[in-house]
Design a protein around this motif. Structure first.
Motif, PDB file in Angstrom:
ATOM      1  N   PHE A 125      46.666  45.292  32.338  1.00  0.00           N
ATOM      2  CA  PHE A 125      45.705  44.330  31.788  1.00  0.00           C
ATOM      3  C   PHE A 125      44.261  44.714  32.098  1.00  0.00           C
ATOM      4  CE2 PHE A 125      43.250  40.384  31.709  1.00  0.00           C
ATOM      5  CZ  PHE A 125      43.709  39.762  30.544  1.00  0.00           C
ATOM      6  N   GLU A 126      44.018  45.158  33.300  1.00  0.00           N
ATOM      7  CA  GLU A 126      42.643  45.461  33.714  1.00  0.00           C
ATOM      8  C   GLU A 126      42.110  46.765  33.133  1.00  0.00           C
ATOM      9  OE1 GLU A 126      41.647  44.400  37.947  1.00  0.00           O
ATOM     10  OE2 GLU A 126      43.767  43.821  37.951  1.00  0.00           O
ATOM     11  N   GLU A 127      42.932  47.503  32.428  1.00  0.00           N
ATOM     12  CA  GLU A 127      42.431  48.633  31.660  1.00  0.00           C
ATOM     13  C   GLU A 127      41.833  48.178  30.334  1.00  0.00           C
ATOM     14  OE1 GLU A 127      45.353  51.683  31.187  1.00  0.00           O
ATOM     15  OE2 GLU A 127      45.856  51.745  33.322  1.00  0.00           O
ATOM     16  N   VAL A 128      42.178  46.955  29.930  1.00  0.00           N
ATOM     17  CA  VAL A 128      41.685  46.400  28.673  1.00  0.00           C
ATOM     18  C   VAL A 128      40.596  45.363  28.913  1.00  0.00           C
ATOM     19  CG1 VAL A 128      42.361  45.245  26.528  1.00  0.00           C
ATOM     20  CG2 VAL A 128      43.988  46.738  27.705  1.00  0.00           C
ATOM     21  N   PHE A 129      40.767  44.554  29.951  1.00  0.00           N
ATOM     22  CA  PHE A 129      39.815  43.498  30.286  1.00  0.00           C
ATOM     23  C   PHE A 129      39.294  43.737  31.708  1.00  0.00           C
ATOM     24  CE2 PHE A 129      42.733  41.779  27.139  1.00  0.00           C
ATOM     25  CZ  PHE A 129      41.854  41.255  26.206  1.00  0.00           C
ATOM     26  N   PRO A 130      38.084  43.268  32.005  1.00  0.00           N
ATOM     27  CA  PRO A 130      37.451  43.626  33.283  1.00  0.00           C
ATOM     28  C   PRO A 130      37.846  42.773  34.486  1.00  0.00           C
ATOM     29  CG  PRO A 130      35.906  42.394  31.933  1.00  0.00           C
ATOM     30  CD  PRO A 130      37.137  42.591  31.099  1.00  0.00           C
ATOM     31  N   ALA A 131      38.990  42.103  34.422  1.00  0.00           N
ATOM     32  CA  ALA A 131      39.433  41.264  35.542  1.00  0.00           C
ATOM     33  C   ALA A 131      40.906  40.961  35.359  1.00  0.00           C
ATOM     34  CB  ALA A 131      38.619  39.959  35.587  1.00  0.00           C
ATOM     35  N   PRO A 132      41.616  40.578  36.435  1.00  0.00           N
ATOM     36  CA  PRO A 132      43.005  40.134  36.286  1.00  0.00           C
ATOM     37  C   PRO A 132      43.090  38.934  35.347  1.00  0.00           C
ATOM     38  CG  PRO A 132      42.485  40.531  38.595  1.00  0.00           C
ATOM     39  CD  PRO A 132      41.188  40.610  37.852  1.00  0.00           C
ATOM     40  N   PHE A 133      44.282  38.657  34.863  1.00  0.00           N
ATOM     41  CA  PHE A 133      44.494  37.699  33.776  1.00  0.00           C
ATOM     42  C   PHE A 133      43.816  36.355  34.026  1.00  0.00           C
ATOM     43  CE2 PHE A 133      46.943  34.423  31.561  1.00  0.00           C
ATOM     44  CZ  PHE A 133      46.950  34.905  30.274  1.00  0.00           C
ATOM     45  N   PHE A 134      44.168  35.673  35.107  1.00  0.00           N
ATOM     46  CA  PHE A 134      43.640  34.326  35.313  1.00  0.00           C
ATOM     47  C   PHE A 134      42.162  34.350  35.693  1.00  0.00           C
ATOM     48  CE2 PHE A 134      48.206  33.329  35.712  1.00  0.00           C
ATOM     49  CZ  PHE A 134      48.273  32.307  34.773  1.00  0.00           C
ATOM     50  N   ASP A 135      41.714  35.397  36.340  1.00  0.00           N
ATOM     51  CA  ASP A 135      40.280  35.542  36.604  1.00  0.00           C
ATOM     52  C   ASP A 135      39.516  35.697  35.292  1.00  0.00           C
ATOM     53  OD1 ASP A 135      40.813  35.380  39.297  1.00  0.00           O
ATOM     54  OD2 ASP A 135      40.693  37.539  39.645  1.00  0.00           O
ATOM     55  N   TRP A 136      40.101  36.448  34.363  1.00  0.00           N
ATOM     56  CA  TRP A 136      39.446  36.630  33.069  1.00  0.00           C
ATOM     57  C   TRP A 136      39.376  35.316  32.294  1.00  0.00           C
ATOM     58  CZ3 TRP A 136      36.052  39.224  30.661  1.00  0.00           C
ATOM     59  CH2 TRP A 136      35.978  39.223  29.268  1.00  0.00           C
ATOM     60  N   LEU A 137      40.439  34.514  32.346  1.00  0.00           N
ATOM     61  CA  LEU A 137      40.416  33.224  31.665  1.00  0.00           C
ATOM     62  C   LEU A 137      39.338  32.313  32.232  1.00  0.00           C
ATOM     63  CD1 LEU A 137      44.194  32.293  31.177  1.00  0.00           C
ATOM     64  CD2 LEU A 137      42.681  33.596  29.673  1.00  0.00           C
TER      65      LEU A 137
END
Length: 337
Positions: A125-137
């Motif tokens: 996930f963090e290769e696509v978005f700059p944070a872990p899932f729930f942190d990104w939300l």
């Protein structure tokens, strides 16, 4: 064996299956079901009201109709089907937000890296978005809203049935751990008016809570907190609905351990998740397990896997209660000693 039943055809059909998800998302975003409410329409007429291209819309709806989402009659008009009705924004228990959540880029983009996920044994996930899932939300308001409203919509289709499938009569206080907007707790409180309900979650989630939908003698409250640190003490039951499947075994054990610390000796913990059966028969939990594997650290578990994480937290599974939904209630209590 007809051509449509050959192994070759089945593989090819499955290879383009992602277009079904894309088509559902497009129909939901374009509010096509809303434009069909009340009367069937031909594609050009429907396209004009929806502000889209008529021939392309026809191709989209023709494809969705192969899965009984919309239907075309002999006059070339498209109708709502029972599934399409649930895409309406104003439908009772609308699934539109759930469809938009499950087809959101937070799940779609990491799915492309499934091979890398399997190689590494961990989400990419963090290769696509700059944070872990729930942190990104928590950081991205649009992604967070899509997830939390989508989860509420998905849960609304099952909450009342699950609440009816468990006997809460001996419970005076219940804590819904990570309960989101509170849809499940609301249904339990409607069934058990003397029960005191506590909705426990993070502040940005509780900002959208729905506890105002119910008025009853037992009362209810929303409590801000982090279930990795502590949960409210003194309840007769601690519910974790669609929570543990988001986390790996170590993190799930930590969550359950916080519940155990808060539990009185006779209290129960109720984990509501899919319990994966043995064998190769289709099960909704097996598909959702792919989503969990690619975007989060969690997984759908077998009964034995639940027993292991319970034991790690000093709890024992007392029984697994099937419900009238794909989910089961895994009931546990504190181990003696």
């Amino acid at each position: 064996m007809s051509g449509a039943q050959t192994p070759e055809f089945q593989l090819l059909e499955q290879s383009v299956g992602y277009f079904y998800s894309a088509a559902l998302r497009a129909a939901a975003l374009l509010n096509i079901a809303d434009h069909l409410a009340g009367s069937a329409k031909k594609p050009d007429e429907l396209a004009e009201s929806a502000g889209v291209h008529g021939p392309y819309l026809h191709r989209l709806l023709r494809f969705l109709a192969t899965r009984d989402v919309f239907a075309e009659d002999d006059a070339g008009r498209f109708h709502l089907t029972p599934s399409a009705e649930l895409l309406r924004t104003d439908a009772p228990r609308s699934m539109r937000s759930a469809v938009l959540m499950l087809t959101d880029q937070v799940f779609w983009k990491p799915a492309e890296l499934l091979d890398e996920t399997v190689r590494a044994g961990a989400t990419r996930f963090e290769e696509v978005f700059p944070a872990p899932f729930f942190d990104w939300l928590a950081q991205d308001e649009q992604a967070g809203d899509a997830f939390h409203f989508g989860m509420a919509a998905m849960s609304d289709s099952e909450n009342r049935r699950i609440a009816a499938d468990y006997d809460f009569s001996g419970c005076s206080k219940l804590v819904d751990v990570g309960g989101g907007q509170g849809g499940f707790l609301v249904e339990v409180l409607r069934k058990s008016p003397d029960l005191h309900g506590v909705l426990f979650d993070e502040e940005h989630v509780l900002a959208q809570h729905r506890l105002g939908e119910v008025r009853h003698s037992g009362g209810c409250e929303a409590v801000i907190g982090d279930f990795f640190s502590a949960v409210p003490p003194g309840a007769d039951a601690y519910v974790l609905k669609r929570i543990l499947h988001d986390w790996d075994d170590e993190e799930s054990t930590r969550i359950l351990a916080r519940c155990r610390e808060a539990m009185d000796p006779d209290a129960r913990v109720l984990v509501i998740d899919a319990v994966i059966p043995a064998g190769n028969e289709p099960h909704p939990g097996k598909a959702l397990d792919m989503l969990l594997m690619t975007s989060l650290s969690g997984k759908e578990r077998t009964k034995a896997e639940f027993e292991a994480v319970f034991a790690g937290a000093g709890l024992s599974v007392t029984r697994v209660i099937p419900t009238s939904t794909p989910l089961s209630i895994v009931e546990g209590e504190r181990e003696s000693g």
